[in-house]
Design a protein around this motif. Structure first.
Motif, mmCIF file in Angstrom:
data_model
loop_
_atom_site.group_PDB
_atom_site.id
_atom_site.type_symbol
_atom_site.label_atom_id
_atom_site.label_comp_id
_atom_site.label_asym_id
_atom_site.label_seq_id
_atom_site.Cartn_x
_atom_site.Cartn_y
_atom_site.Cartn_z
ATOM 1 N N UNK A 170 -20.074 12.830 40.644
ATOM 2 C CA UNK A 170 -18.202 13.163 40.399
ATOM 3 C C UNK A 170 -17.614 13.042 40.833
ATOM 4 N N UNK A 171 -18.045 11.963 39.167
ATOM 5 C CA UNK A 171 -17.427 12.057 37.373
ATOM 6 C C UNK A 171 -18.396 12.793 36.504
ATOM 7 N N UNK A 172 -19.903 12.617 36.661
ATOM 8 C CA UNK A 172 -20.291 13.015 35.529
ATOM 9 C C UNK A 172 -21.400 13.508 35.369
ATOM 10 N N UNK A 173 -20.960 14.977 36.289
ATOM 11 C CA UNK A 173 -21.758 16.297 36.459
ATOM 12 C C UNK A 173 -21.303 16.936 34.868
ATOM 13 N N UNK A 174 -22.362 18.362 34.975
ATOM 14 C CA UNK A 174 -22.453 18.683 33.965
ATOM 15 C C UNK A 174 -20.881 19.865 33.871
ATOM 16 N N UNK A 175 -19.839 18.928 32.751
ATOM 17 C CA UNK A 175 -18.574 19.470 32.229
ATOM 18 C C UNK A 175 -17.544 19.324 32.516
ATOM 19 N N UNK A 176 -17.316 18.657 33.217
ATOM 20 C CA UNK A 176 -16.378 17.370 34.337
ATOM 21 C C UNK A 176 -15.549 16.796 32.922
ATOM 22 N N UNK A 177 -14.424 16.690 33.314
ATOM 23 C CA UNK A 177 -12.863 16.511 32.971
ATOM 24 C C UNK A 177 -12.738 15.510 33.788
ATOM 25 N N UNK A 178 -12.706 13.888 33.591
ATOM 26 C CA UNK A 178 -12.318 12.841 34.253
ATOM 27 C C UNK A 178 -10.625 12.396 33.856
ATOM 28 N N UNK A 179 -9.836 12.374 34.796
ATOM 29 C CA UNK A 179 -8.211 12.357 34.083
ATOM 30 C C UNK A 179 -8.035 10.930 34.903
ATOM 31 N N UNK A 180 -7.893 9.794 34.657
ATOM 32 C CA UNK A 180 -6.911 8.701 35.652
ATOM 33 C C UNK A 180 -5.354 8.542 36.168
ATOM 34 N N UNK A 181 -5.483 8.645 36.993
ATOM 35 C CA UNK A 181 -4.088 9.418 37.695
ATOM 36 C C UNK A 181 -3.238 7.657 37.607
ATOM 37 N N UNK A 182 -1.663 7.576 36.947
ATOM 38 C CA UNK A 182 -1.659 6.467 36.756
ATOM 39 C C UNK A 182 -0.062 6.268 37.576
ATOM 40 N N UNK A 183 -0.080 5.197 37.648
ATOM 41 C CA UNK A 183 0.520 4.806 39.465
ATOM 42 C C UNK A 183 0.908 5.204 40.788
ATOM 43 N N UNK A 184 -0.626 5.301 40.651
ATOM 44 C CA UNK A 184 -1.086 5.592 42.145
ATOM 45 C C UNK A 184 -0.391 5.201 43.197
#
Length: 188
Positions: A92-106
């Motif tokens: 889910x987070x480490x797939x090919x081409x994936x960009x992971x962005x954390x959502x702060x203060x959720x």
């Protein structure tokens, strides 16, 4: 064996406890199947064939789970982690081409977790898991046919052995005792 080990590694990385347990059992069954082949033990091969039927069922369930067939839902059901955590597939987070962005203060996440957004993936993680399970099913079907055939060959070889006269002893008759071949006591 290599495909099962690869899958085990990625399930460990994603804390997917149910697949980890299933993969471990599968690796043990493969080892016993190989042992049965090398040692000419048809019972081990039959056990391996029965396990492969269960393995195909498990992988079909995984495909249905990730494609959310019927009432299965990845957002609601945490079957893969035995409902012990909110972890998902490692892909889910480490797939090919994936960009992971954390959502702060959720406010959506529990205190000890964080919310992320994943975008730009070349292939969604669901499809990577489905392809992995489909590959396992293909290999299991091949292994099932192999195990049944080799087990049948081993059983035929066991049935064709003649314990009295050896192999292919058709028409063999034991020599008849004649009077000059009678046993005499031996004194030392």
């Amino acid at each position: 064996q290599v495909a099962a080990l690869e899958r085990q590694i990625f399930d460990f990385l994603g804390y997917q406890w149910a697949p980890i347990l299933a993969n471990f059992l599968h690796i043990m069954a493969v080892i016993l199947g190989i042992f049965g082949t090398i040692q000419y033990r048809s019972r081990y091969l039959m056990m391996y064939a029965v396990w492969l039927v269960l393995w195909v069922g498990w992988n079909a369930f995984i495909i249905c789970f990730y494609l959310e067939v019927g009432r299965l839902s990845q957002d609601r059901d945490f079957i893969m982690t035995f409902n012990t955590s909110l972890h998902r597939s490692w892909w889910m987070e480490n797939g090919p081409g994936c960009l992971v962005t954390p959502v702060l203060n959720s406010n959506l996440a529990p205190e000890d977790h964080h919310v992320i957004t994943v975008s730009g993936c070349l292939l969604d993680y669901q499809y990577i898991e489905v392809v992995s399970s489909a590959t396992q099913i293909f290999l299991a079907l091949f292994g099932f046919v192999y195990a049944c055939y080799v087990s049948k060959v081993f059983l035929e070889e066991e049935d064709s052995f003649d314990f009295i006269g050896g192999f292919d002893s058709y028409g063999y008759q034991a020599p008849q005792k004649t009077s000059h071949l009678q046993l005499q006591p031996l004194y030392t």
